[in-house]
Design an enzyme around this catalytic site. Structure first.
Site, mmCIF file in Angstrom:
data_model
loop_
_atom_site.group_PDB
_atom_site.id
_atom_site.type_symbol
_atom_site.label_atom_id
_atom_site.label_comp_id
_atom_site.label_asym_id
_atom_site.label_seq_id
_atom_site.Cartn_x
_atom_site.Cartn_y
_atom_site.Cartn_z
ATOM 1 N N MET A 30 0.841 -1.203 0.000
ATOM 2 C CA MET A 30 0.000 0.000 0.000
ATOM 3 C C MET A 30 0.875 1.252 0.000
ATOM 4 S SD MET A 30 -3.423 -0.925 2.078
ATOM 5 C CE MET A 30 -2.810 -0.703 3.735
ATOM 6 N N TYR A 32 4.082 3.993 0.882
ATOM 7 C CA TYR A 32 4.780 4.614 2.010
ATOM 8 C C TYR A 32 5.844 3.628 2.502
ATOM 9 C CZ TYR A 32 5.373 8.540 5.063
ATOM 10 O OH TYR A 32 5.886 9.657 5.665
ATOM 11 N N LEU A 33 6.722 3.323 1.569
ATOM 12 C CA LEU A 33 7.606 2.168 1.723
ATOM 13 C C LEU A 33 8.670 2.362 2.799
ATOM 14 C CD1 LEU A 33 8.146 1.415 -2.081
ATOM 15 C CD2 LEU A 33 6.425 0.442 -0.541
ATOM 16 N N HIS A 34 9.024 1.265 3.439
ATOM 17 C CA HIS A 34 10.093 1.237 4.434
ATOM 18 C C HIS A 34 10.925 -0.026 4.185
ATOM 19 C CE1 HIS A 34 7.518 -1.727 6.319
ATOM 20 N NE2 HIS A 34 6.539 -0.837 6.438
ATOM 21 N N HIS A 37 9.152 -3.420 3.433
ATOM 22 C CA HIS A 37 8.754 -3.610 2.038
ATOM 23 C C HIS A 37 9.984 -3.932 1.174
ATOM 24 C CE1 HIS A 37 5.563 -0.596 3.368
ATOM 25 N NE2 HIS A 37 4.841 -1.634 3.010
ATOM 26 N N GLN A 153 -2.720 -12.349 7.584
ATOM 27 C CA GLN A 153 -2.887 -12.071 6.155
ATOM 28 C C GLN A 153 -2.159 -13.124 5.311
ATOM 29 O OE1 GLN A 153 -2.631 -8.013 4.323
ATOM 30 N NE2 GLN A 153 -0.551 -8.658 3.859
ATOM 31 N N VAL A 176 10.862 -7.153 9.567
ATOM 32 C CA VAL A 176 12.002 -6.235 9.676
ATOM 33 C C VAL A 176 11.683 -5.206 10.765
ATOM 34 C CG1 VAL A 176 13.413 -4.519 8.454
ATOM 35 C CG2 VAL A 176 12.609 -6.569 7.249
ATOM 36 N N MET A 184 8.712 -2.426 11.720
ATOM 37 C CA MET A 184 8.504 -1.335 10.758
ATOM 38 C C MET A 184 7.086 -1.375 10.227
ATOM 39 S SD MET A 184 11.956 -0.844 8.685
ATOM 40 C CE MET A 184 13.488 -0.577 9.579
HETATM 41 P P1 AMP Z 1 1.469 -2.904 3.480
HETATM 42 O O1 AMP Z 1 2.011 -1.855 2.578
HETATM 43 O O2 AMP Z 1 1.461 -2.513 4.923
HETATM 44 O O3 AMP Z 1 0.168 -3.482 2.992
HETATM 45 O O4 AMP Z 1 2.502 -4.108 3.432
HETATM 46 C C1 AMP Z 1 2.865 -4.691 2.208
HETATM 47 C C2 AMP Z 1 3.670 -5.938 2.484
HETATM 48 O O5 AMP Z 1 4.815 -5.616 3.263
HETATM 49 C C3 AMP Z 1 2.877 -6.976 3.301
HETATM 50 O O6 AMP Z 1 3.174 -8.272 2.807
HETATM 51 C C4 AMP Z 1 3.417 -6.778 4.687
HETATM 52 O O7 AMP Z 1 3.323 -7.941 5.483
HETATM 53 C C5 AMP Z 1 4.869 -6.440 4.390
HETATM 54 N N1 AMP Z 1 5.471 -5.745 5.540
HETATM 55 C C6 AMP Z 1 4.993 -4.655 6.178
HETATM 56 N N2 AMP Z 1 5.783 -4.336 7.234
HETATM 57 C C7 AMP Z 1 6.765 -5.268 7.256
HETATM 58 C C8 AMP Z 1 7.896 -5.493 8.109
HETATM 59 N N3 AMP Z 1 8.161 -4.706 9.150
HETATM 60 N N4 AMP Z 1 8.684 -6.549 7.842
HETATM 61 C C9 AMP Z 1 8.423 -7.370 6.797
HETATM 62 N N5 AMP Z 1 7.388 -7.210 5.949
HETATM 63 C C10 AMP Z 1 6.570 -6.172 6.177
#
Ligand code: AMP
Length: 282
Positions: A30, A32-34, A37, A153, A176, A184
Site C-alpha cells: 500500500m 509509504y515504503l520502508h 517492504h 494475512q 524487519v 517497521m
Molecule cells: P502494506 O504496505 O502494509 O500493505 O505491506 C505490504 C507488504 O509488506 C505486506 O506483505 C506486509 O506484510 C509487508 N510488511 C509490512 N511491514 C513489514 C515489516 N516490518 N517486515 C516485513 N514485511 C513487512
C-alpha cells in the site's frame, strides 16, 4: 523502472517478459515504503528475473472510521526508493482502474478470518483476499512475497491460493524491525515521540513471554494476562487483542504447545499497531 497504471498495459508487459523466459516476482504493497517492504523486493530480486511491486491503498479493506483517508502516501519518495532498490516494474493503478464497476464479487473465507484482526476489523480480510486475488490474476507472477508482520494475512492468502488453485508460489518473509525492536510499519508515522516509546512495549513483551516460560508458567491465560498488564503500564496504549494461538489455525490455546504464535494488536495514540512472534519451546 517502468511505471504502469493500466491493467491491460501491465498484462502486455508481463506477457512479453514471460515470452522472453523471465521469471516474475511480485510484491503487493500500500506504499509509504520502508525497509520491511524493501526486504520483500530484495528477496523477489534474488529469486526472479523481473520484480513487480504494486502500490495501491485498497479501499475495500478499510472499515468505516478507519484511516483510509489519512493513510500515509508519498508516491515520489516511493518511486525513488523502488528505483534505488532496482525494482523493475511499479504497478500503480487508481481506484477506478481496480474497481471500475464497484465491488460485487468477493473472496470470503469461512476459516481464519473470524479471529484476531478479523474480529476487530470485520470485512477487512474480504477486502484483502479479493484485492490480492485480483492483483495475482493481473500480474500473473511465478511467486508473490508477503511479510510475516501480517501473519494472519499471510495464512489467509496461502489458503485462498490453495482453495482457488491460483498458480503462484507464496513466500513469507521475516519481520524487519527498527534497531530498538519496533516492527517497521507505514503507520509508525502516526506516533509522537512519547507514543513511540510506548510502542516498544509490543516487541518488549516477547522477552517477557520467554522469561515467563523459562520460569515454568504453562498457562496461556496467565501469560496473556501478564503481557496485557505489561503493555498497559505504558501510557497511550489501548489493547485490541493479545492472543496465544496455534500457528496454523489461529485457534486460541487452552494449553501451551511446543510451538505457538503470540499475536498483538495495540492502539498507541491514533496508530493501531500489530506485531507477532513464533515461540518454540525446546
Ligand atoms: P502494506 O504496505 O502494509 O500493505 O505491506 C505490504 C507488504 O509488506 C505486506 O506483505 C506486509 O506484510 C509487508 N510488511 C509490512 N511491514 C513489514 C515489516 N516490518 N517486515 C516485513 N514485511 C513487512
Amino acid at each position: 523502472m517502468k511505471v504502469v497504471k493500466k491493467i491491460d498495459e501491465l498484462r502486455n508487459v508481463i506477457k512479453q517478459e514471460k515470452i522472453n523466459g523471465n521469471k516474475i516476482g511480485f510484491v503487493p504493497t500500500m506504499g509509504y515504503l520502508h525497509d520491511g517492504h524493501l526486504s520483500l523486493i530484495k528477496k523477489s530480486k534474488e529469486d526472479n528475473d523481473v520484480t513487480v511491486c504494486s502500490i495501491f491503498v485498497n479501499p475495500t479493506q478499510f472499515g468505516p472510521g478507519e484511516d483510509l483517508d489519512k493513510y500515509p502516501r508519498d508516491i515520489e519518495r516511493d518511486m525513488k526508493l523502488l528505483k534505488e532498490n532496482k525494482c523493475d516494474i511499479l504497478f500503480y493503478p487508481d481506484v477506478k482502474e481496480m474497481y471500475p464497476n464497484g465491488f460485487y464479487t468477493k473472496v470470503t473465507l469461512s476459516i481464519l478470518t473470524d479471529k484476531l484482526c478479523g474480529k476487530s476489523r470485520p470485512g477487512h480480510f474480504d477486502g484483502v483476499a479479493t484485492v490480492v486475488t485480483k492483483l495475482i490474476n493481473i500480474v500473473n507472477p511465478d511467486s508473490a512475497y508477503f511479510g510475516m508482520k501480517d501473519y494472519q494475512q499471510l495464512l489467509v492468502i496461502k489458503r485462498v491460493v490453495e482453495d482457488l488453485n491460483l498458480d503462484v508460489n507464496i513466500v513469507g518473509c521475516p519481520i524487519v524491525r527498527e534497531n530498538d525492536g519496533l516492527a517497521m510499519s507505514s503507520r509508525n508515522v502516526y506516533l509522537t515521540e512519547k507514543e513511540r516509546e510506548s510502542a516498544l512495549s509490543l516487541s518488549k513483551s516477547f522477552k517477557l513471554v520467554s522469561q515467563l516460560i523459562e520460569k515454568g508458567i504453562k498457562n496461556p491465560q496467565e501469560i496473556k494476562q501478564e503481557v496485557c498488564k505489561f503493555i498497559e503500564t505504558h501510557p497511550f496504549t489501548k489493547i485490541d487483542y493479545v492472543e496465544l494461538v496455534d500457528i496454523d489455525t489461529l485457534e486460541n490455546l487452552n494449553e501451551l504447545k511446543d510451538k505457538f504464535l503470540l499475536a498483538l494488536a495495540v492502539f498507541v495514540g491514533k496508530a493501531r499497531l500489530i506485531d507477532n512472534k513464533i515461540f518454540e519451546i525446546k
